[in-house]
Enzyme design. Sequence first.
Site, PDB file in Angstrom:
ATOM      1  N   LEU A  54      -4.626  -6.973  -7.276  1.00  0.00           N
ATOM      2  CA  LEU A  54      -4.223  -8.078  -8.136  1.00  0.00           C
ATOM      3  C   LEU A  54      -5.372  -8.828  -8.823  1.00  0.00           C
ATOM      4  CD1 LEU A  54      -1.176  -9.518  -6.164  1.00  0.00           C
ATOM      5  CD2 LEU A  54      -1.221  -7.916  -8.078  1.00  0.00           C
ATOM      6  N   HIS A 114       0.777   0.640 -13.433  1.00  0.00           N
ATOM      7  CA  HIS A 114       1.535  -0.583 -13.745  1.00  0.00           C
ATOM      8  C   HIS A 114       3.025  -0.258 -13.694  1.00  0.00           C
ATOM      9  CE1 HIS A 114       2.114  -4.577 -15.367  1.00  0.00           C
ATOM     10  NE2 HIS A 114       3.045  -4.055 -16.154  1.00  0.00           N
ATOM     11  N   GLY A 171       0.780  -1.237   0.000  1.00  0.00           N
ATOM     12  CA  GLY A 171       0.000   0.000   0.000  1.00  0.00           C
ATOM     13  C   GLY A 171       0.810   1.284   0.000  1.00  0.00           C
TER      14      GLY A 171
HETATM   15  C1  GRF Z   1       3.080  -0.989  -7.681  1.00  0.00           C
HETATM   16  O1  GRF Z   1       4.352  -1.231  -8.186  1.00  0.00           O
HETATM   17  C2  GRF Z   1       2.089  -0.828  -8.791  1.00  0.00           C
HETATM   18  O2  GRF Z   1       2.641  -0.380  -9.982  1.00  0.00           O
HETATM   19  C3  GRF Z   1       1.558  -2.215  -8.985  1.00  0.00           C
HETATM   20  O3  GRF Z   1       1.542  -2.767  -7.716  1.00  0.00           O
HETATM   21  C4  GRF Z   1       2.542  -2.172  -6.919  1.00  0.00           C
HETATM   22  C5  GRF Z   1       1.915  -1.783  -5.614  1.00  0.00           C
HETATM   23  O4  GRF Z   1       2.886  -1.373  -4.697  1.00  0.00           O
HETATM   24  N1  GRF Z   1       0.280  -2.221  -9.653  1.00  0.00           N
HETATM   25  P1  GRF Z   1       2.423  -0.739  -3.310  1.00  0.00           P
HETATM   26  O5  GRF Z   1       1.569  -1.752  -2.622  1.00  0.00           O
HETATM   27  O6  GRF Z   1       1.676   0.513  -3.629  1.00  0.00           O
HETATM   28  O7  GRF Z   1       3.700  -0.461  -2.584  1.00  0.00           O
END
Ligand code: GRF
Length: 303
Positions: free
Chosen positions: A199, A218, A126
């Site tokens: 996801l 992404h 997050g």
């Molecule tokens: C990020 O790298 C984003 O691009 C991908 O998932 C990751 C989430 O990271 N969709 P976080 O949980 O925000 O640290």
Amino acid sequence: MFQRLKEKWHLSWPRFILVFSTFALGGSLCGYLGRMVMGLSGLEKNVLYYILYIILVTLFWPFCVITISIPMGQFPFFRNYLRRMWGRMVKKGRESGLRHEGSENQLQTTNHKHRTTLAIFASGAGSNAQKLMEKFTNHPFIQVGLVVCNKPGAGVIDIASHHQVPVLLIEKERFFRGDGYVEELQRQKIDFIVLAGFLWKIPEALIRAYPHKIINIHPALLPNYGGKGMYGMRVHEAVLAAGETQSGITIHYVNEHFDEGEPIFQATCPITPQDTPESLAQKVHALEHRHFPEVVEKLLSEV
Ligand code: GRF
């Protein structure tokens, strides 16, 4: 300087050149009109002449750039630019008025026509969700109303509670075979959905209920290194295995296919021979944190 402006406005180079030319042509047109009107006034070139000239040029400027932006194909940019400029001026005016009355708190709720309520969908640590919550705490026209998570115990849940944002834990069955939680989101008055490390694929029911109102980030330069199974370290491993010299981020609208919706924004970072999947992940995360909240803000200031 140009690079900084280009990044600030989130434009490609060709569009940046068109926008910049519009500023230049609009400025020249407004100077020309100002001189013409002053010439017609018959005033001598003294202090009063120049004061009136500056006032005229200031008043003409928005009309001139908007007019030039039409044949240049940049009308939406300039409409939003002037809107934001006007919004800032009104805000400044209100701020000083409110300060005068000693009631600054009213500010946050009075200076935008509509407050957009976001739901952040996240499954993991997050860190992006956190940046979004920080950015939109006490924001004049955006608030984070909900965090939607499919993993009990995910880091994003603690972050949400720290920011006093309610969390909705969702289950697979209702998400994919039920209403996609559309009713719940509407009940919570969610206007816009931001996926930040979520996801699961977004079901059609949700896409239909929020057309052009769901975006995703992404950790690579789409259309490469996206699609089913391309998440987390797998993305960076694939990028390095392919011998790429740069990677980056893509922010895009969400459609019914993984990572295939219309792109909104990309930023890049260089890859060095020393990079590992971990170090590349760090670079990409830094890019995400720097750009994601700003891109969301810009997008929502245009609707
Ligand atoms: C990020 O790298 C984003 O691009 C991908 O998932 C990751 C989430 O990271 N969709 P976080 O949980 O925000 O640290």
